[in-house]
Design a protein around this motif. Structure first.
Motif, PDB file in Angstrom:
ATOM      1  N   HIS A  26      41.972  29.277  40.260  1.00  0.00           N
ATOM      2  CA  HIS A  26      41.007  28.527  40.882  1.00  0.00           C
ATOM      3  C   HIS A  26      39.697  28.502  39.663  1.00  0.00           C
ATOM      4  O   HIS A  26      39.345  27.560  39.327  1.00  0.00           O
ATOM      5  CB  HIS A  26      40.502  28.912  42.006  1.00  0.00           C
ATOM      6  CG  HIS A  26      41.248  28.557  43.266  1.00  0.00           C
ATOM      7  ND1 HIS A  26      41.742  29.026  44.511  1.00  0.00           N
ATOM      8  CD2 HIS A  26      42.275  27.410  43.241  1.00  0.00           C
ATOM      9  CE1 HIS A  26      42.585  28.274  45.033  1.00  0.00           C
ATOM     10  NE2 HIS A  26      42.923  27.326  44.530  1.00  0.00           N
ATOM     11  N   LEU A  27      39.690  29.593  38.954  1.00  0.00           N
ATOM     12  CA  LEU A  27      38.662  29.565  37.903  1.00  0.00           C
ATOM     13  C   LEU A  27      39.240  28.714  36.630  1.00  0.00           C
ATOM     14  O   LEU A  27      38.139  28.362  36.061  1.00  0.00           O
ATOM     15  CB  LEU A  27      38.364  31.099  37.449  1.00  0.00           C
ATOM     16  CG  LEU A  27      37.580  31.805  38.179  1.00  0.00           C
ATOM     17  CD1 LEU A  27      37.770  33.461  38.082  1.00  0.00           C
ATOM     18  CD2 LEU A  27      35.981  31.646  38.271  1.00  0.00           C
ATOM     19  N   ALA A  28      40.335  28.842  36.552  1.00  0.00           N
ATOM     20  CA  ALA A  28      40.898  27.919  35.431  1.00  0.00           C
ATOM     21  C   ALA A  28      40.759  26.363  35.795  1.00  0.00           C
ATOM     22  O   ALA A  28      40.627  25.574  35.006  1.00  0.00           O
ATOM     23  CB  ALA A  28      42.285  28.247  35.068  1.00  0.00           C
ATOM     24  N   PHE A  29      41.101  26.372  37.085  1.00  0.00           N
ATOM     25  CA  PHE A  29      41.343  24.979  37.668  1.00  0.00           C
ATOM     26  C   PHE A  29      40.179  24.122  37.766  1.00  0.00           C
ATOM     27  O   PHE A  29      39.840  23.120  37.420  1.00  0.00           O
ATOM     28  CB  PHE A  29      42.169  24.787  39.048  1.00  0.00           C
ATOM     29  CG  PHE A  29      42.766  23.714  39.494  1.00  0.00           C
ATOM     30  CD1 PHE A  29      43.658  23.093  39.196  1.00  0.00           C
ATOM     31  CD2 PHE A  29      41.885  22.734  40.380  1.00  0.00           C
ATOM     32  CE1 PHE A  29      44.233  21.759  39.444  1.00  0.00           C
ATOM     33  CE2 PHE A  29      42.273  21.561  40.916  1.00  0.00           C
ATOM     34  CZ  PHE A  29      43.487  21.001  40.462  1.00  0.00           C
ATOM     35  N   TYR A  30      38.999  24.583  38.371  1.00  0.00           N
ATOM     36  CA  TYR A  30      37.721  24.337  38.717  1.00  0.00           C
ATOM     37  C   TYR A  30      36.744  24.652  37.419  1.00  0.00           C
ATOM     38  O   TYR A  30      36.501  25.459  37.271  1.00  0.00           O
ATOM     39  CB  TYR A  30      36.978  24.774  39.995  1.00  0.00           C
ATOM     40  CG  TYR A  30      38.085  24.352  41.108  1.00  0.00           C
ATOM     41  CD1 TYR A  30      38.180  23.136  41.449  1.00  0.00           C
ATOM     42  CD2 TYR A  30      38.871  25.569  41.714  1.00  0.00           C
ATOM     43  CE1 TYR A  30      38.883  22.650  42.631  1.00  0.00           C
ATOM     44  CE2 TYR A  30      39.540  25.137  43.031  1.00  0.00           C
ATOM     45  CZ  TYR A  30      39.813  23.759  43.269  1.00  0.00           C
ATOM     46  OH  TYR A  30      40.384  23.496  44.441  1.00  0.00           O
ATOM     47  N   GLY A  31      36.279  23.486  36.878  1.00  0.00           N
ATOM     48  CA  GLY A  31      35.443  23.681  35.810  1.00  0.00           C
ATOM     49  C   GLY A  31      34.022  23.650  36.249  1.00  0.00           C
ATOM     50  O   GLY A  31      33.801  23.727  37.444  1.00  0.00           O
ATOM     51  N   PRO A  32      32.919  23.721  35.380  1.00  0.00           N
ATOM     52  CA  PRO A  32      33.049  23.610  33.690  1.00  0.00           C
ATOM     53  C   PRO A  32      33.401  24.456  32.954  1.00  0.00           C
ATOM     54  O   PRO A  32      33.325  24.590  31.767  1.00  0.00           O
ATOM     55  CB  PRO A  32      31.869  22.589  33.452  1.00  0.00           C
ATOM     56  CG  PRO A  32      30.801  22.862  34.402  1.00  0.00           C
ATOM     57  CD  PRO A  32      31.661  23.298  35.849  1.00  0.00           C
ATOM     58  N   MET A  33      33.220  25.875  33.531  1.00  0.00           N
ATOM     59  CA  MET A  33      33.203  27.109  32.668  1.00  0.00           C
ATOM     60  C   MET A  33      34.663  27.191  32.060  1.00  0.00           C
ATOM     61  O   MET A  33      34.557  27.523  30.799  1.00  0.00           O
ATOM     62  CB  MET A  33      32.973  28.526  33.495  1.00  0.00           C
ATOM     63  CG  MET A  33      31.429  28.519  34.030  1.00  0.00           C
ATOM     64  SD  MET A  33      31.253  30.244  34.552  1.00  0.00           S
ATOM     65  CE  MET A  33      32.462  30.216  35.995  1.00  0.00           C
ATOM     66  N   SER A  34      35.521  26.762  32.537  1.00  0.00           N
ATOM     67  CA  SER A  34      36.780  26.918  31.986  1.00  0.00           C
ATOM     68  C   SER A  34      37.075  26.019  30.827  1.00  0.00           C
ATOM     69  O   SER A  34      37.732  26.078  29.927  1.00  0.00           O
ATOM     70  CB  SER A  34      37.905  26.888  32.966  1.00  0.00           C
ATOM     71  OG  SER A  34      37.758  25.476  33.639  1.00  0.00           O
ATOM     72  N   ILE A 326      33.394  33.379  33.669  1.00  0.00           N
ATOM     73  CA  ILE A 326      34.491  33.337  34.528  1.00  0.00           C
ATOM     74  C   ILE A 326      34.727  34.783  34.706  1.00  0.00           C
ATOM     75  O   ILE A 326      35.284  34.973  35.989  1.00  0.00           O
ATOM     76  CB  ILE A 326      35.710  32.977  33.530  1.00  0.00           C
ATOM     77  CG1 ILE A 326      35.486  31.242  33.239  1.00  0.00           C
ATOM     78  CG2 ILE A 326      37.157  33.035  33.753  1.00  0.00           C
ATOM     79  CD1 ILE A 326      36.619  30.774  32.199  1.00  0.00           C
ATOM     80  N   VAL A 327      34.630  35.643  33.816  1.00  0.00           N
ATOM     81  CA  VAL A 327      34.739  37.261  34.298  1.00  0.00           C
ATOM     82  C   VAL A 327      33.666  37.540  35.317  1.00  0.00           C
ATOM     83  O   VAL A 327      34.224  38.226  36.279  1.00  0.00           O
ATOM     84  CB  VAL A 327      34.689  38.050  32.924  1.00  0.00           C
ATOM     85  CG1 VAL A 327      34.704  39.402  33.354  1.00  0.00           C
ATOM     86  CG2 VAL A 327      35.862  37.534  32.090  1.00  0.00           C
ATOM     87  N   LEU A 328      32.720  37.107  35.118  1.00  0.00           N
ATOM     88  CA  LEU A 328      31.569  37.234  36.115  1.00  0.00           C
ATOM     89  C   LEU A 328      32.197  36.992  37.618  1.00  0.00           C
ATOM     90  O   LEU A 328      31.859  37.556  38.671  1.00  0.00           O
ATOM     91  CB  LEU A 328      30.493  37.083  35.945  1.00  0.00           C
ATOM     92  CG  LEU A 328      28.989  37.172  37.011  1.00  0.00           C
ATOM     93  CD1 LEU A 328      28.814  38.560  36.999  1.00  0.00           C
ATOM     94  CD2 LEU A 328      27.752  36.199  36.321  1.00  0.00           C
ATOM     95  N   ALA A 329      32.361  35.644  37.397  1.00  0.00           N
ATOM     96  CA  ALA A 329      32.605  35.099  38.945  1.00  0.00           C
ATOM     97  C   ALA A 329      33.934  35.629  39.418  1.00  0.00           C
ATOM     98  O   ALA A 329      34.278  35.851  40.620  1.00  0.00           O
ATOM     99  CB  ALA A 329      33.257  33.559  38.692  1.00  0.00           C
ATOM    100  N   TRP A 330      35.011  36.224  38.559  1.00  0.00           N
ATOM    101  CA  TRP A 330      36.093  36.848  39.102  1.00  0.00           C
ATOM    102  C   TRP A 330      35.791  37.915  39.899  1.00  0.00           C
ATOM    103  O   TRP A 330      36.174  38.601  41.105  1.00  0.00           O
ATOM    104  CB  TRP A 330      37.048  37.092  37.873  1.00  0.00           C
ATOM    105  CG  TRP A 330      38.220  37.766  38.254  1.00  0.00           C
ATOM    106  CD1 TRP A 330      38.798  38.057  39.365  1.00  0.00           C
ATOM    107  CD2 TRP A 330      39.134  38.783  37.555  1.00  0.00           C
ATOM    108  NE1 TRP A 330      40.056  38.762  39.393  1.00  0.00           N
ATOM    109  CE2 TRP A 330      40.307  38.902  38.185  1.00  0.00           C
ATOM    110  CE3 TRP A 330      39.051  38.594  35.951  1.00  0.00           C
ATOM    111  CZ2 TRP A 330      41.461  39.866  37.468  1.00  0.00           C
ATOM    112  CZ3 TRP A 330      40.250  39.412  35.447  1.00  0.00           C
ATOM    113  CH2 TRP A 330      41.085  40.119  36.228  1.00  0.00           C
ATOM    114  N   ALA A 331      34.710  38.988  39.236  1.00  0.00           N
ATOM    115  CA  ALA A 331      34.463  40.226  39.770  1.00  0.00           C
ATOM    116  C   ALA A 331      33.390  39.926  40.943  1.00  0.00           C
ATOM    117  O   ALA A 331      33.652  40.698  41.930  1.00  0.00           O
ATOM    118  CB  ALA A 331      33.465  40.946  38.663  1.00  0.00           C
ATOM    119  N   LEU A 332      32.669  38.845  40.898  1.00  0.00           N
ATOM    120  CA  LEU A 332      31.983  38.756  42.288  1.00  0.00           C
ATOM    121  C   LEU A 332      32.880  38.291  43.390  1.00  0.00           C
ATOM    122  O   LEU A 332      32.394  38.320  44.567  1.00  0.00           O
ATOM    123  CB  LEU A 332      30.679  37.552  42.026  1.00  0.00           C
ATOM    124  CG  LEU A 332      29.770  37.931  41.095  1.00  0.00           C
ATOM    125  CD1 LEU A 332      28.795  36.947  40.357  1.00  0.00           C
ATOM    126  CD2 LEU A 332      28.941  39.024  41.763  1.00  0.00           C
TER     127      LEU A 332
END
Length: 359
Positions: A26-34, A326-332
């Motif tokens: 989902h981090l890859a799928f939903y932008g715009p960070m990816s 992206i890494v921060l969102a993953w950890a959060l």
């Protein structure tokens, strides 16, 4: 140190890894960070975008495994007992699910004030909310209010279908009637229904993977036989049948999702004799990630859209900065799942029914 049985370790590993892959998908799928970070790791982000969602097959198989385990110990249920069982299952799913929906709606409202992006759900209508309440949003064609809520609806449908098969089977002649019903329906799903993506809001589309998980449990189950004082495993025949049905489905039409489901089911079927699982490194971490997996599954989407909105609004479109986002969102997402599990899921979920496989 006490080590849990090998089957628990294998389930923990599958749930932990699959749940993290779904978050990364989902981090890859939903932008715009990816989108901004794509130039740094195009192959990895593209792979997560295209294939990360296949990890849900592990949840389906493990869900079938755990559901068969639950139902096998309940004996013959009267019709009223079956109704109570399904209602308790619904409550067990719906309470944390509704709490997560409220978070998703609030996060979407905040994110929409920061940026305009297609990944942010619109404010819900009353019919849309009611459809989500009764786990019918996909069937009725409403847009999902959060990523992953479709799985909760499908998990409930699958459990109902398996429970009804078990209930009917105990009223038919022969000791394996329920298993045969599940096997026949699972085979029909793998060979026919799973090949039609228009059915992907219905349990029958996914029941093949769920039935593979149930067959893996039956293969590992210990049963008492006449004249024997100790239970024996009956796994050999079920494992061979499991492999044959899965390979037949892949021969009819190769589908990566079915190949993954078959692999997971065979791993579970073999896990009871795999002593190497007892020494698997990182057991404590995998166990913790497994316990919070359902909570992570429920609440990671609000975290993902908020982090994307904040970085898009306030941060420059630097690839490295967005990769850090992206890494921060993953950890959060993991942290939010842990907090939700402790303060919400555990307190709302005391209904004595197993959580879905993502849990």
């Amino acid at each position: 140190m006490h080590v849990r049985p090998s089957r628990s370790l294998s389930i923990d590993a599958l749930k932990a890894i699959a749940s993290q892959l779904i978050v990364l998908h989902h981090l890859a799928f939903y932008g715009p960070m990816s989108d901004a970070a794509l130039v740094l790791a195009p192959d990895l982000i593209s792979w997560l975008y295209d294939y990360g969602r296949v990890a849900v097959q592990a949840f389906l198989v493990v869900g079938g495994y755990l559901a068969a385990q639950t139902l096998s110990g309940m004996g013959a249920l009267p019709a009223a007992g079956l109704g109570r069982l399904l209602f308790r299952r619904y409550l067990r799913l719906i309470l944390p699910y509704l709490a997560a929906l409220l978070l998703a709606i609030a996060a979407a409202a905040l994110a929409s004030r920061l940026i305009a992006h297609e990944s942010i759900p619109a404010p819900p209508s009353l019919p849309q909310l009611l459809a989500h309440l009764f786990l019918m949003h996909g069937v009725l064609g409403f847009d999902a209010l959060s990523a992953g809520v479709w799985y909760v609806a499908i998990d409930f449908q699958l459990f109902v279908l398996l429970a009804v098969c078990a209930w009917l089977g105990r009223r038919l002649p022969g000791p394996l009637s329920g298993s045969l019903l599940v096997g026949a329906l699972g085979t029909a799903s793998l060979l026919v229904f799973n090949r039609h993506t228009a059915l992907d809001n219905w349990a029958i589309y996914f029941f093949g993977a769920y039935a593979l998980g149930a067959a893996a449990w039956w293969g590992n189950a210990q049963v008492l036989q006449p004249g024997r004082a100790t239970p024996v495993r009956r796994h050999a025949g079920w494992t061979l049948l499991l492999a044959a049905i899965g390979l037949l489905a892949l021969w009819v039409e190769f589908r990566l999702r079915i190949a993954v489901a078959l692999t997971v089911a065979l791993l579970l079927a073999a896990a009871s004799r795999a002593t190497s699982w007892q020494d698997m490194p990182g057991q404590a971490l995998l166990g913790w990630l497994s316990r919070i997996a359902y909570a992570v599954f429920l609440v990671h989407f609000p975290v993902v859209i908020l982090c994307n909105a904040l970085f898009a609004r306030f941060a420059p479109p630097d690839p490295w900065l967005n990769a850090g986002g992206i890494v921060l969102a993953w950890a959060l997402s993991v942290l939010a799942g842990a907090l939700f599990h402790h303060f919400v899921e555990q307190r709302l979920g005391r209904w004595q029914m197993p959580r879905p496989a993502t849990a």
